[in-house]
Design a protein around this motif. Structure first.
Motif, short mmCIF file in Angstrom:
data_model
loop_
_atom_site.label_atom_id
_atom_site.label_comp_id
_atom_site.label_asym_id
_atom_site.label_seq_id
_atom_site.Cartn_x
_atom_site.Cartn_y
_atom_site.Cartn_z
N ILE A 1 2.13 10.43 -2.33
CA ILE A 1 1.59 10.45 -0.96
C ILE A 1 2.59 9.78 -0.02
O ILE A 1 3.01 8.65 -0.26
N LYS A 2 2.97 10.49 1.05
CA LYS A 2 4.05 10.03 1.93
C LYS A 2 3.50 9.68 3.32
O LYS A 2 2.67 10.39 3.86
N VAL A 3 4.04 8.59 3.86
CA VAL A 3 3.58 8.08 5.16
C VAL A 3 4.75 8.04 6.14
O VAL A 3 5.82 7.55 5.80
N GLY A 4 4.53 8.54 7.34
CA GLY A 4 5.54 8.48 8.40
C GLY A 4 4.89 8.21 9.74
O GLY A 4 3.72 8.55 9.95
N ALA B 1 -4.80 3.77 0.75
CA ALA B 1 -4.61 3.26 -0.61
C ALA B 1 -5.90 2.64 -1.14
O ALA B 1 -6.27 2.85 -2.31
N ALA B 2 -6.60 1.89 -0.28
CA ALA B 2 -7.87 1.27 -0.69
C ALA B 2 -8.90 2.34 -1.05
O ALA B 2 -9.65 2.18 -2.03
N ALA B 3 -8.94 3.42 -0.29
CA ALA B 3 -9.89 4.50 -0.57
C ALA B 3 -9.54 5.21 -1.88
O ALA B 3 -10.44 5.59 -2.64
N VAL C 1 0.68 8.41 13.35
CA VAL C 1 0.95 8.26 11.92
C VAL C 1 0.54 9.54 11.21
O VAL C 1 -0.55 10.07 11.46
N ILE C 2 1.42 10.04 10.36
CA ILE C 2 1.16 11.27 9.60
C ILE C 2 1.30 10.96 8.12
O ILE C 2 2.27 10.33 7.70
N VAL C 3 0.32 11.41 7.33
CA VAL C 3 0.32 11.16 5.89
C VAL C 3 0.12 12.48 5.16
O VAL C 3 -0.83 13.21 5.43
N ALA D 1 0.83 -1.21 0.00
CA ALA D 1 0.00 0.00 0.00
C ALA D 1 0.86 1.26 0.00
O ALA D 1 0.56 2.24 -0.70
N LYS D 2 1.94 1.24 0.77
CA LYS D 2 2.85 2.39 0.81
C LYS D 2 3.48 2.64 -0.56
O LYS D 2 3.66 3.79 -0.97
N GLN D 3 3.81 1.56 -1.24
CA GLN D 3 4.39 1.70 -2.57
C GLN D 3 3.40 2.33 -3.54
O GLN D 3 3.76 3.18 -4.36
N LEU D 4 2.14 1.93 -3.41
CA LEU D 4 1.09 2.52 -4.25
C LEU D 4 0.95 4.01 -3.96
O LEU D 4 0.89 4.84 -4.88
N LEU D 5 0.91 4.37 -2.68
CA LEU D 5 0.78 5.78 -2.30
C LEU D 5 1.99 6.59 -2.77
O LEU D 5 1.85 7.72 -3.25
N LYS D 6 3.17 6.00 -2.63
CA LYS D 6 4.40 6.67 -3.05
C LYS D 6 4.36 7.03 -4.53
O LYS D 6 4.79 8.12 -4.94
#
Length: 389
Positions: free
Chosen positions: A156-159, A360-362, A221-223, A147-152
């Motif tokens: 879209i960044k996740v930390g 990512a699903a949304a 978690v911050i996105v 999912a992170k790879q999809l957002l990237k």
């Protein structure tokens, strides 16, 4: 998008099947394994992390480094299974064998042992604790890595980071970017931005371990980069903040979730809670503050998503609590299993994974399900319209 996990803590492997991942997403095992490695780190982890060197094998759905659009199967071997082949094997055993006789009839307080045994009619509670173990989060992190790879790919960044452990609260929480947050927390044994608080957290973990006890904490978690209007206000089960809260609460040992300032909003007047709306030609609509944590009315606002989760102390203690033997009905001191004294830093990585999956699903649901190029085109068109609205 959805996923299913399977496997027991000391079984041969953990497996997850991911459905609905768009085609054309760049994906290799190395990216997944990096996230699995992050989950295994952290001050306070137990001996199990020294045994397992979690590595994912991609068994389907990816060809030559790109997703196909078909279901993706990820498997992670349990190296400790070689010591549990009879106890956890699938084949029947003789009724008088030592492995059959070694039933667990003493439930541990704070675990799924007793409730699960009653629900599924298991007299041997190993049938419960093997599946209810937090070891299952291994493949949830693997799913989150995809999912992170999809957002990237969509910018879209996740930390994630730890803001409290055992009553020690981080005060210095500022960071320049998600990349800055990631770099600094990766360098911290407790994934904390505040170095001084991090040292105090490590001391608190060591003290708890010396006492045979455990401690919990709070992760955040911050996105950044989510488009405006993802989610829905139309139906309760499509509200994105509700899905995020459910995802956080589904993590083992998590007992609370909040978005933005969360429960703090109960103590403030509305004038200090609601985020004033601003507009400029470059960015379109923004907010003066982000108390809502990037979500209003079940939808994203375009501001950073901020989600927190509360993890209770791990209930497996070296200073066991009282329980009742389900066979004899006699009281006893709960059994001691190999465990961590604190898993909050690792739980921060799990929280990143489950939040990333829901976002990512949304995104996929709203902007197209077939391939990455189409999703990118749809998001670009949506973002232009939002700026010009």
């Amino acid at each position: 998008m959805r996923y299913l996990t399977a496997g027991e803590s000391h079984g041969p492997q953990l497996t997850t099947i991911l459905e609905g991942i768009p085609s054309g997403l760049p994906l290799t095992a190395a990216e997944i394994n990096e996230e699995l490695s992050r989950r295994q780190k952290g001050h306070g982890r137990g001996r199990r992390m020294q045994i397992e060197k979690d590595q994912a094998i991609i068994n389907s759905g990816v060809r030559h480094g790109y997703t196909l659009g078909s279901p993706i199967t990820l498997a992670v071997e349990n190296r400790d299974f070689k010591h549990w082949t009879k106890i956890m094997g699938a084949e029947p055993l003789e009724e008088d064998s030592d492995e059959v006789k070694r039933q667990i009839t003493r439930p541990r307080p704070g675990h799924a042992d007793l409730n699960g045994a009653i629900k599924y009619n298991h007299r041997d509670m190993r049938n419960v604790l093997e599946r209810s173990s937090a070891r299952e989060t291994t493949v949830r992190v693997a799913a989150g890595a995809v999912a992170k790879q999809l957002l990237k790919e969509l910018g879209i960044k996740v930390g994630g980071h730890v803001i409290e452990i055992g009553g020690v609260v981080a005060e210095q929480l500022s960071f320049e970017s998600i990349e800055d947050l990631q770099e600094r927390t990766e360098a911290s044994p407790v994934r904390c931005l505040d170095e001084l608080a991090g040292k105090k957290m490590m001391r608190a973990i060591d003290e708890a371990k010396e006492k045979g006890d455990s401690i919990g904490g709070i992760v955040e978690v911050i996105v950044e980069g989510m488009p405006v209007g993802v989610g829905s206000y139309v139906h309760y089960d499509r509200k994105l903040d509700a899905k995020l809260a459910a995802a956080i609460m589904s993590i083992n040992a998590f007992k609370g979730a909040e978005i933005g300032i969360g429960f703090e909003a109960a103590h403030k007047p509305g004038s200090l809670v609601h985020d004033e709306i601003l507009w400029n030609e470059e960015n379109g609509y923004t907010r003066r503050t982000n108390n809502a944590g990037g979500l209003e009315g079940g939808m994203t606002t375009g501001m950073p998503i901020v989600v927190r989760g509360v993890m209770k102390p791990i209930p497996t203690l070296y200073k066991p609590l009282q329980s009742i033997d389900i066979d004899s009905k006699e009281p006893f001191q709960a059994s001691i299993e190999r465990s961590d004294s604190c898993a909050v830093p690792a739980a921060s990585v799990v929280a990143e994974a489950v939040v990333a999956w829901e976002l990512a699903a949304a995104i996929v649901e709203q902007f197209g399900v077939d391939n990455m190029e189409r999703i990118k085109e749809n998001i670009g068109r949506h973002n232009r319209q939002a700026r010009e609205f």
